[in-house]
Design a protein around this motif. Structure first.
Motif, PDB file in Angstrom:
ATOM      1  N   GLN A 292       0.820  -1.204   0.000  1.00  0.00           N
ATOM      2  CA  GLN A 292       0.000   0.000   0.000  1.00  0.00           C
ATOM      3  C   GLN A 292       0.860   1.263   0.000  1.00  0.00           C
ATOM      4  O   GLN A 292       0.509   2.276  -0.620  1.00  0.00           O
ATOM      5  CB  GLN A 292      -0.928  -0.007   1.219  1.00  0.00           C
ATOM      6  CG  GLN A 292      -1.934  -1.137   1.234  1.00  0.00           C
ATOM      7  CD  GLN A 292      -2.825  -1.119   0.013  1.00  0.00           C
ATOM      8  OE1 GLN A 292      -3.211  -0.055  -0.476  1.00  0.00           O
ATOM      9  NE2 GLN A 292      -3.161  -2.297  -0.497  1.00  0.00           N
ATOM     10  N   GLN A 295       2.131   1.779  -3.478  1.00  0.00           N
ATOM     11  CA  GLN A 295       1.061   2.248  -4.359  1.00  0.00           C
ATOM     12  C   GLN A 295       0.953   3.771  -4.296  1.00  0.00           C
ATOM     13  O   GLN A 295       0.790   4.447  -5.317  1.00  0.00           O
ATOM     14  CB  GLN A 295      -0.282   1.623  -3.974  1.00  0.00           C
ATOM     15  CG  GLN A 295      -1.390   1.935  -4.962  1.00  0.00           C
ATOM     16  CD  GLN A 295      -2.775   1.852  -4.359  1.00  0.00           C
ATOM     17  OE1 GLN A 295      -3.069   2.501  -3.353  1.00  0.00           O
ATOM     18  NE2 GLN A 295      -3.638   1.057  -4.967  1.00  0.00           N
ATOM     19  N   GLN A 296       1.045   4.333  -3.095  1.00  0.00           N
ATOM     20  CA  GLN A 296       1.003   5.789  -2.955  1.00  0.00           C
ATOM     21  C   GLN A 296       2.265   6.451  -3.505  1.00  0.00           C
ATOM     22  O   GLN A 296       2.219   7.546  -4.059  1.00  0.00           O
ATOM     23  CB  GLN A 296       0.806   6.167  -1.488  1.00  0.00           C
ATOM     24  CG  GLN A 296      -0.555   5.828  -0.945  1.00  0.00           C
ATOM     25  CD  GLN A 296      -1.658   6.534  -1.715  1.00  0.00           C
ATOM     26  OE1 GLN A 296      -1.699   7.758  -1.804  1.00  0.00           O
ATOM     27  NE2 GLN A 296      -2.556   5.757  -2.313  1.00  0.00           N
ATOM     28  N   THR A 298       3.857   5.731  -6.042  1.00  0.00           N
ATOM     29  CA  THR A 298       3.877   5.859  -7.503  1.00  0.00           C
ATOM     30  C   THR A 298       3.691   7.313  -7.921  1.00  0.00           C
ATOM     31  O   THR A 298       3.978   7.667  -9.066  1.00  0.00           O
ATOM     32  CB  THR A 298       2.759   5.022  -8.152  1.00  0.00           C
ATOM     33  OG1 THR A 298       1.485   5.481  -7.667  1.00  0.00           O
ATOM     34  CG2 THR A 298       2.930   3.540  -7.853  1.00  0.00           C
ATOM     35  N   LEU A 350       1.790  -6.219 -11.761  1.00  0.00           N
ATOM     36  CA  LEU A 350       2.503  -5.238 -10.941  1.00  0.00           C
ATOM     37  C   LEU A 350       3.870  -4.911 -11.531  1.00  0.00           C
ATOM     38  O   LEU A 350       4.306  -3.744 -11.522  1.00  0.00           O
ATOM     39  CB  LEU A 350       2.653  -5.755  -9.508  1.00  0.00           C
ATOM     40  CG  LEU A 350       1.368  -5.827  -8.676  1.00  0.00           C
ATOM     41  CD1 LEU A 350       1.645  -6.466  -7.323  1.00  0.00           C
ATOM     42  CD2 LEU A 350       0.756  -4.439  -8.485  1.00  0.00           C
ATOM     43  N   PHE A 399      -0.965   2.724 -14.294  1.00  0.00           N
ATOM     44  CA  PHE A 399      -1.389   2.605 -12.893  1.00  0.00           C
ATOM     45  C   PHE A 399      -2.759   1.947 -12.794  1.00  0.00           C
ATOM     46  O   PHE A 399      -2.973   1.049 -11.973  1.00  0.00           O
ATOM     47  CB  PHE A 399      -1.429   3.985 -12.236  1.00  0.00           C
ATOM     48  CG  PHE A 399      -1.957   3.961 -10.831  1.00  0.00           C
ATOM     49  CD1 PHE A 399      -1.125   3.699  -9.752  1.00  0.00           C
ATOM     50  CD2 PHE A 399      -3.311   4.181 -10.566  1.00  0.00           C
ATOM     51  CE1 PHE A 399      -1.614   3.655  -8.457  1.00  0.00           C
ATOM     52  CE2 PHE A 399      -3.810   4.142  -9.275  1.00  0.00           C
ATOM     53  CZ  PHE A 399      -2.952   3.877  -8.218  1.00  0.00           C
ATOM     54  N   TRP A 403      -1.262  -1.234 -10.514  1.00  0.00           N
ATOM     55  CA  TRP A 403      -1.139  -0.924  -9.100  1.00  0.00           C
ATOM     56  C   TRP A 403      -2.412  -0.378  -8.485  1.00  0.00           C
ATOM     57  O   TRP A 403      -2.592  -0.447  -7.262  1.00  0.00           O
ATOM     58  CB  TRP A 403       0.029   0.042  -8.870  1.00  0.00           C
ATOM     59  CG  TRP A 403       1.346  -0.664  -8.958  1.00  0.00           C
ATOM     60  CD1 TRP A 403       2.007  -1.052 -10.088  1.00  0.00           C
ATOM     61  CD2 TRP A 403       2.142  -1.111  -7.864  1.00  0.00           C
ATOM     62  NE1 TRP A 403       3.163  -1.714  -9.768  1.00  0.00           N
ATOM     63  CE2 TRP A 403       3.273  -1.753  -8.411  1.00  0.00           C
ATOM     64  CE3 TRP A 403       2.025  -1.021  -6.478  1.00  0.00           C
ATOM     65  CZ2 TRP A 403       4.271  -2.307  -7.612  1.00  0.00           C
ATOM     66  CZ3 TRP A 403       3.018  -1.567  -5.682  1.00  0.00           C
ATOM     67  CH2 TRP A 403       4.121  -2.210  -6.256  1.00  0.00           C
ATOM     68  N   GLY A 404      -3.332   0.155  -9.290  1.00  0.00           N
ATOM     69  CA  GLY A 404      -4.604   0.621  -8.759  1.00  0.00           C
ATOM     70  C   GLY A 404      -5.430  -0.520  -8.190  1.00  0.00           C
ATOM     71  O   GLY A 404      -5.595  -0.642  -6.974  1.00  0.00           O
ATOM     72  N   ALA A 407      -3.158  -3.993  -6.252  1.00  0.00           N
ATOM     73  CA  ALA A 407      -2.626  -3.859  -4.897  1.00  0.00           C
ATOM     74  C   ALA A 407      -3.662  -4.254  -3.858  1.00  0.00           C
ATOM     75  O   ALA A 407      -3.343  -4.913  -2.857  1.00  0.00           O
ATOM     76  CB  ALA A 407      -2.146  -2.425  -4.657  1.00  0.00           C
ATOM     77  N   ASN A 431      -1.782   2.909   3.661  1.00  0.00           N
ATOM     78  CA  ASN A 431      -2.136   3.635   2.446  1.00  0.00           C
ATOM     79  C   ASN A 431      -2.448   5.093   2.762  1.00  0.00           C
ATOM     80  O   ASN A 431      -1.935   6.015   2.118  1.00  0.00           O
ATOM     81  CB  ASN A 431      -3.339   2.955   1.785  1.00  0.00           C
ATOM     82  CG  ASN A 431      -3.751   3.602   0.482  1.00  0.00           C
ATOM     83  OD1 ASN A 431      -4.259   4.720   0.460  1.00  0.00           O
ATOM     84  ND2 ASN A 431      -3.553   2.886  -0.604  1.00  0.00           N
ATOM     85  N   CYS A 474       8.887   4.606  -8.701  1.00  0.00           N
ATOM     86  CA  CYS A 474       8.324   3.492  -9.472  1.00  0.00           C
ATOM     87  C   CYS A 474       9.375   2.411  -9.723  1.00  0.00           C
ATOM     88  O   CYS A 474       9.037   1.228  -9.820  1.00  0.00           O
ATOM     89  CB  CYS A 474       7.748   3.984 -10.794  1.00  0.00           C
ATOM     90  SG  CYS A 474       6.152   4.808 -10.601  1.00  0.00           S
ATOM     91  N   CYS A 477       9.040   0.435  -6.778  1.00  0.00           N
ATOM     92  CA  CYS A 477       7.876  -0.450  -6.900  1.00  0.00           C
ATOM     93  C   CYS A 477       8.240  -1.715  -7.669  1.00  0.00           C
ATOM     94  O   CYS A 477       7.813  -2.825  -7.305  1.00  0.00           O
ATOM     95  CB  CYS A 477       6.746   0.271  -7.632  1.00  0.00           C
ATOM     96  SG  CYS A 477       6.002   1.640  -6.733  1.00  0.00           S
TER      97      CYS A 477
END
Length: 538
Positions: A292, A295-296, A298, A350, A399, A403-404, A407, A431, A474, A477
């Motif tokens: 999480q 994800q943020q 990114t 991912l 995204f 990852w949207g 995740a 998150n 990223c 990520c």
């Protein structure tokens, strides 16, 4: 943008899709409320009347800015990010609230709390507006956990994965609606220019909270509270079956067996989430928390929180329309993404998404600091701006397809049964914590420095160069997904436990294929035995 979490326990064995559609509809209103609230503020803080009401008056700076009202960097950071501070604590409170009053009434209470926060934001006092943002954030944080928890425990098993994706899709629709409403009211000169987009949120809360009153409580929660009769009635409604039907009794038995297994695993406290067990509780909990966080990181919320003001500062005409375009891309590509999750696989999506976002963000940064720079006479390179907008849209597309939604699916799948609710609460809180941190820090990274001016603030003044940072995160990520995310496509929750127990992350795809092949062989063997038995009996 934050997405909707999902537990993957429970579920109702129901061949009918009627209740699945009903559950999806109300999950959508939870997601729309969530996405609309987080998407509204970006347009509101760019409106003239809102700046006249809450901003500070700045004198003309020759060659730089004309006289007028503006929002100080510190206040911009506060008003955007403070909602995420409330959602962080709301997410942490979701587990005890859902366990104490139930999933259904917890959602209703969250909608009431959210509505209170929305009402306070209609005031013209700065302090009241900020308090309203915090209270609304508490409601959003609670809803972001409780709605998917209710859905996963009540939806038909064959639709549960789709509903996870629909919740994420609804979040993107909420953000798109926020951009459309803000664009429609931006030219008004009265308070209604910003009060209207904010007040629309009452409708989403009313539909979600009011609708939940007429839906049954989660049978899993009722059995957890040893309320067997109420659980049987709830299950009968959800499965559209008579209360004494074999289907209801069989499902009751499955849920009770799962609860007994959960209790047999020992404690389900927050401390148990981090213990080193044979099922690797600690690894799985930390994976959800950091998934999480990444994800943020990114940088997606830079576009959805500050996109309008960023496009303004980049010299792009009609930034409100560009914001709508990015929201349309986000929504459309999320539809694509939710159809790829079970086909391409979680881990692969991912990895592809992280690599694609990294490439696009570096392109935006490079173009922005070279051909995309505004000339001294104020002219802009239209071709470079179009490239910048195009690659921002490509970045959002990567995204939205990876990852949207993915995740959240992985977060719900990887936690063991006895700690899943608490592990999800920690992941959602992670998150929102990173959401707050990035929302608060971004203006200090991006805005022009006003140091030396009255009430000036020193900033990094990165402007478009901030995309070098997002491109690098990223890359992080990509590395994280490679080393910590297993492939769980088509596996049951029990098989995921075995995967963590018997495989490493990097060979998880191979082990998963072996497990599925073994299961298929076993099913064929049982079918052959059954067919031969039938032949003998005949």
């Amino acid at each position: 943008m934050p997405g909707g979490p999902s537990l993957t326990t429970g579920g109702v064995a129901n061949a009918s899709v009627v209740w699945g559609i009903v559950m999806s509809a109300f999950a959508a209103f939870g997601g729309i409320l969530y996405g609309y609230d987080t998407g509204t503020i970006g347009g509101v803080i760019a409106m003239d009347n809102w700046l006249d009401t809450f901003g500070d008056f700045g004198p003309e700076v020759p060659g730089a800015t004309p006289a007028g009202f503006y929002l100080k960097t510190s206040n911009k950071s506060l008003v955007v990010s403070i909602l995420s501070a409330g959602t962080f604590f709301g997410a942490l409170l979701a587990s005890p609230l859902g366990d104490r009053v139930g999933r259904k009434w917890g959602i209703v209470a969250s909608c009431v709390l959210f509505s209170l926060g929305v009402g306070l934001q209609l005031d013209t006092k700065w302090a009241t507006f900020i308090v309203g943002r915090v209270i609304a954030g508490l409601g959003v944080g609670l809803i972001s956990c409780l709605v998917p928890m209710y859905q996963s425990e009540c939806s038909p098993k064959n639709l549960r994965g789709l509903i996870v994706g629909l919740y994420q899709l609804a979040i993107t629709i909420g953000a798109l609606l926020a951009a459309i409403v803000s664009n429609a009211t931006k030219t008004e000169t009265s308070f209604s220019s910003w009060r209207t987009p904010i007040a629309v949120q009452f409708a989403w809360a009313f539909v979600l909270g009011g609708g939940m009153i007429f839906l049954p409580e989660s049978p899993r929660y009722l059995l957890h509270k040893n309320n067997v009769d109420a659980a049987r009635k709830s299950l009968a409604r959800l499965s559209s079956s008579p209360i004494d039907s074999p289907e209801v009794e069989a499902e009751m038995g499955e849920i009770m067996l799962a609860l007994a297994e959960e209790r047999a695993h020992g404690g389900g406290s927050y401390l148990d989430c981090f213990r080193n067990t044979d099922l690797k509780n600690g690894l799985r909990t930390w994976t959800g928390i950091w998934l999480q966080a990444w994800q943020q990181l990114t940088g997606i919320n830079f576009i959805f929180y500050y996109g309008t003001t960023f496009f303004q500062s980049a010299g792009i005409g009609n930034p409100f329309i560009i914001t709508i375009v990015t929201d349309v891309v986000n929504t459309a590509m999320t539809i694509v993404g939710i159809n790829l999750i079970d086909r391409v696989g979680r881990r692969r999506l991912l990895l592809i998404g992280a690599a694609g976002m990294m490439f696009c963000e570096y392109i935006v940064a490079i173009v922005g600091v070279t051909a995309g720079k505004t000339a001294a006479d104020g002219t802009v390179n239209l071709a470079a701006q179009r490239v910048l907008i195009a690659f921002v849209c490509f970045y959002i597309a990567f995204f939205a397809t990876s990852w949207g939604p993915v995740a959240w699916v992985v977060t719900g799948e990887i936690a063991p049964l006895n700690i899943r609710a608490k592990a999800m609460s920690l992941s959602v809180a992670s998150n929102w914590l990173w959401n707050f941190a990035i929302g608060y820090a971004t203006p200090y990274l991006v805005d022009s420095s006003t140091k030396g001016q009255p009430n000036g603030v020193a900033t990094a003044a990165l402007h478009v160069k901030v995309f070098f940072i997002w491109g690098s995160t990223c890359l992080g990520c990509l590395v994280f997904a490679y080393f910590f995310i297993p492939e769980t496509k088509n596996l049951s929750l029990e098989q995921i436990d075995l995967l963590y127990k018997n495989a490493t992350i990097r060979n998880s795809t191979k082990v998963r294929e072996e497990m599925l092949a073994e299961k298929t062989h076993h099913e064929h063997h049982e079918k052959a035995i059954g067919d031969s038995t039938s032949d003998v009996a005949a």
